[in-house]
Design a protein around this motif. Structure first.
Motif, mmCIF file in Angstrom:
data_model
loop_
_atom_site.group_PDB
_atom_site.id
_atom_site.type_symbol
_atom_site.label_atom_id
_atom_site.label_comp_id
_atom_site.label_asym_id
_atom_site.label_seq_id
_atom_site.Cartn_x
_atom_site.Cartn_y
_atom_site.Cartn_z
ATOM 1 N N ASN A 40 3.429 4.935 10.306
ATOM 2 C CA ASN A 40 2.577 5.856 10.637
ATOM 3 C C ASN A 40 1.049 5.420 10.506
ATOM 4 O OD1 ASN A 40 1.854 8.651 11.962
ATOM 5 N ND2 ASN A 40 1.419 9.511 10.115
ATOM 6 N N LEU A 41 0.969 4.223 10.615
ATOM 7 C CA LEU A 41 -0.376 3.663 10.520
ATOM 8 C C LEU A 41 -1.126 3.760 12.037
ATOM 9 C CD1 LEU A 41 0.011 0.387 8.212
ATOM 10 C CD2 LEU A 41 -1.076 2.475 7.625
ATOM 11 N N HIS A 88 1.154 -1.152 0.058
ATOM 12 C CA HIS A 88 -0.028 0.032 0.162
ATOM 13 C C HIS A 88 0.742 1.231 0.000
ATOM 14 C CE1 HIS A 88 1.003 0.040 4.144
ATOM 15 N NE2 HIS A 88 0.639 -1.098 4.414
ATOM 16 N N HIS A 89 0.156 2.284 -0.385
ATOM 17 C CA HIS A 89 1.131 3.723 -0.195
ATOM 18 C C HIS A 89 1.327 4.444 1.053
ATOM 19 C CE1 HIS A 89 1.283 2.913 -4.626
ATOM 20 N NE2 HIS A 89 -0.192 2.800 -4.656
ATOM 21 N N ALA A 90 0.660 3.923 2.075
ATOM 22 C CA ALA A 90 0.675 4.632 3.336
ATOM 23 C C ALA A 90 2.286 4.467 4.096
ATOM 24 C CB ALA A 90 -0.238 4.075 4.305
ATOM 25 N N ASP A 91 2.475 5.379 4.883
ATOM 26 C CA ASP A 91 3.784 5.127 5.638
ATOM 27 C C ASP A 91 3.595 4.217 6.795
ATOM 28 O OD1 ASP A 91 5.851 5.408 7.411
ATOM 29 O OD2 ASP A 91 5.600 7.431 7.819
ATOM 30 N N THR A 140 -0.167 10.994 15.974
ATOM 31 C CA THR A 140 0.471 10.577 14.778
ATOM 32 C C THR A 140 1.939 10.627 15.225
ATOM 33 O OG1 THR A 140 0.580 12.832 13.940
ATOM 34 C CG2 THR A 140 -0.994 11.705 13.274
ATOM 35 N N ASP A 160 -4.701 4.992 7.778
ATOM 36 C CA ASP A 160 -3.558 5.656 7.368
ATOM 37 C C ASP A 160 -3.172 6.961 8.146
ATOM 38 O OD1 ASP A 160 -1.710 7.631 5.933
ATOM 39 O OD2 ASP A 160 -2.358 6.622 3.967
ATOM 40 N N ASP A 162 -1.610 9.532 7.646
ATOM 41 C CA ASP A 162 -1.491 10.950 6.814
ATOM 42 C C ASP A 162 -2.601 11.324 6.429
ATOM 43 O OD1 ASP A 162 1.317 11.235 7.298
ATOM 44 O OD2 ASP A 162 1.833 9.458 6.169
ATOM 45 N N THR A 163 -3.403 10.324 5.678
ATOM 46 C CA THR A 163 -4.685 10.628 4.990
ATOM 47 C C THR A 163 -5.914 10.512 5.951
ATOM 48 O OG1 THR A 163 -4.967 8.542 3.811
ATOM 49 C CG2 THR A 163 -3.758 9.992 2.935
ATOM 50 N N LEU A 195 -7.895 1.657 5.433
ATOM 51 C CA LEU A 195 -7.076 0.862 4.453
ATOM 52 C C LEU A 195 -7.717 -0.751 4.542
ATOM 53 C CD1 LEU A 195 -3.278 1.832 4.956
ATOM 54 C CD2 LEU A 195 -4.985 2.781 3.231
ATOM 55 N N ASN A 207 -0.641 3.923 17.242
ATOM 56 C CA ASN A 207 0.293 4.096 16.299
ATOM 57 C C ASN A 207 1.480 3.326 16.191
ATOM 58 O OD1 ASN A 207 2.702 6.250 15.374
ATOM 59 N ND2 ASN A 207 1.025 6.839 14.157
#
Length: 484
Positions: free
Chosen positions: A128-129, A122-125, A430, A144, A146-147, A151, A471
């Motif tokens: 930082n999930l 996936h594109h998430a850090d 976060t 995610d 950040d966004t 997910l 986190n």
């Protein structure tokens, strides 16, 4: 594969059947011989201990959505439903047991790690999930950080608790349910990997610093269960002669720390050797320890002790009690937090019986301040980049309030009421501390995202009683301000 989603309570329609007879005829196929659980959760007093009897009664009457539990009000009289609810609060006629044979037979590998990519798909850090526990309908969300997009969302076993724990690289998360199931989930591939049932009433689990071991502590049976972290296969069980209050890993010590409910001892189990024996080092305490936390360097254990008038400090190197701390009420040390104030470490703990927060100097072990609050609290969190400690008022009429305490002045700087009339509790930052996520503990609740500096609401994500969120980066780095 069937999941232990909720509490399916079945009841006989026969007018003259006893609760025990009706359980055997109508419930045993789902909830197991002697009520120890099968495809449905265990229906033992130890497993239902946190559920109020009236809530059990309500489930029988109304059922639960998104589960196998149907409403039985059309079929059962009020007296029948009352009788079943009362029956489930009583211990079974013969003691419930769960041994190594049962543990091994429960083990299930759900995905072959050799066939899965070792990098995030996936594109998430990945650091930082957030892992979010929705206790209202027994699901877990992967968010995610950040966004704030979800997910994945998947069902869990009944009543996940004790705080999910992570492998050192952040790839895997391990979590325990109240009735003994341990699950392993791959955060890179968003897949469940393995599950095993280690007991009938499990307190929590810990993961070793090297990522090789998972240790779970049980109330029933009173023991420790050691698992291989690669696939949750059983390594061994360790009889404690006591219920286990809590297990944690102490990274600088390369060991697990275990508190026992029924004896005045703390156990340290080293995993430093290539083939550790896990023979416990027994440390005497002044009293039975129900709750504890650590100093930042993990040299001292700060623990509740009724005989000591509130708290005691145990030096883990010497194995001796070095001092008492005068903490009144019932401090909830496991949800406390520490930070630096004027160049010195301080520790603060909420109190589940009094409206106060106790702040302790970790060098002198003196009580710096009792901060009055709107009521007893349960969780505290902060971050090295935040000027505030966030603390809830979980118990009492003001449980919709959240206090923000200035870490330097030790004064309440702000009191927020995110959703008036609904319980606000458990925050987590976060990884960079820019945002803070707060739970509204209601079936029509939400996860509320705040800017940690401006305190402005950024996003509100509807959820079903999101009881906790964790986190990955903060946890694997044992960051200042989060729970360990």
């Amino acid at each position: 594969m069937k999941r232990l989603l909720l509490v399916p309570l079945l009841w006989a329609t026969a007018a003259h059947g006893t609760p025990a007879q009706d359980y055997r005829q109508y419930c045993e196929s789902c909830h197991g011989l002697n009520r120890i659980g099968a495809t449905g959760p265990a229906l033992l007093p130890e497993s239902l201990g946190r559920i109020k009897p009236e809530e059990v009664r309500k489930v029988i009457e109304q059922g639960r959505p998104a589960s196998q539990m149907v409403a039985f009000a059309p079929q059962l009289s009020a007296a029948q439903m009352d009788g079943l609810a009362e029956f489930l609060q009583q211990p079974p006629d013969s003691p419930a047991t769960w041994n190594e044979h049962d543990i091994r037979n429960s083990h299930s590998v759900l995905a072959d790690l050799r066939q899965l990519p070792s990098t995030p798909q996936h594109h998430a850090d990945p650091l930082n999930l957030f892992v979010v526990v929705e206790s209202g309908d027994h699901h877990m969300d992967i968010l995610d950080g950040d966004t704030f997009a979800v997910l994945d969302r998947f069902p869990t076993h009944f009543a996940v608790h004790g705080g999910p724990k992570f492998s050192p690289d952040g790839r895997f998360v391990y979590f325990a349910s109240r009735d003994g199931w341990i699950s392993q989930y791959d955060l890179h591939n968003l897949k469940l990997i393995a599950e095993i049932r280690v007991g009938l009433n499990t307190r929590n689990l810990a993961v070793s610093k090297d990522g090789r071991w998972v240790l779970a502590g049980n109330y029933l049976p009173g023991n420790l269960v050691l698992l291989d972290a690669r696939d949750l296969s059983l390594v061994k069980t360790l009889d404690t002669g006591s219920r286990v209050s809590a297990v944690y890993t102490a990274p600088p010590r390369n060991s697990f720390i275990v508190a026992l409910k029924d004896v005045n001892e703390v156990w340290e189990l080293s995993y430093a050797d290539a083939q550790p024996s896990f023979k416990p080092r027994r440390i005497q305490a002044q009293d039975v320890l129900d709750d504890f936390s650590f100093s930042p360097d993990y040299r001292q254990l700060i623990a509740t002790s009724r005989k000591a008038g509130g708290g005691q400090v145990i030096d883990l190197d010497s194995g001796r009690v070095v001092t008492d701390i005068p903490l009144s009420g019932m401090p909830h040390l496991g949800s406390g937090t520490y930070w630096q104030r004027n160049g010195q470490w301080v520790f603060a703990t909420p109190n589940i019986s009094k409206g106060q927060i106790s702040v302790i100097d970790l060098k002198t072990w003196t009580l710096l301040k009792q901060i009055p609050t709107l009521g007893p609290g349960f969780f505290m969190r902060s971050h090295v980049n935040s000027r505030y400690v966030w603390s809830d008022v979980f118990f009492g009429p003001d449980n919709d309030a959240i206090h923000l305490i200035d870490k330097q002045t030790l004064e309440i700087a702000h009191t927020l009421r995110p959703m008036p009339g609904k319980t606000a509790a458990h925050v987590e930052f976060t990884r960079d501390g820019r945002y803070v996520l707060l739970s509204i503990w209601a079936t029509d609740g939400a996860l509320i995202v705040y800017d940690s500096q401006t305190l402005k609401e950024v996003k509100r994500i509807p959820m079903n009683k999101p009881s906790g969120k964790y986190n990955v980066g903060n946890k694997v780095e044992f960051a200042e301000g989060t729970s360990h």
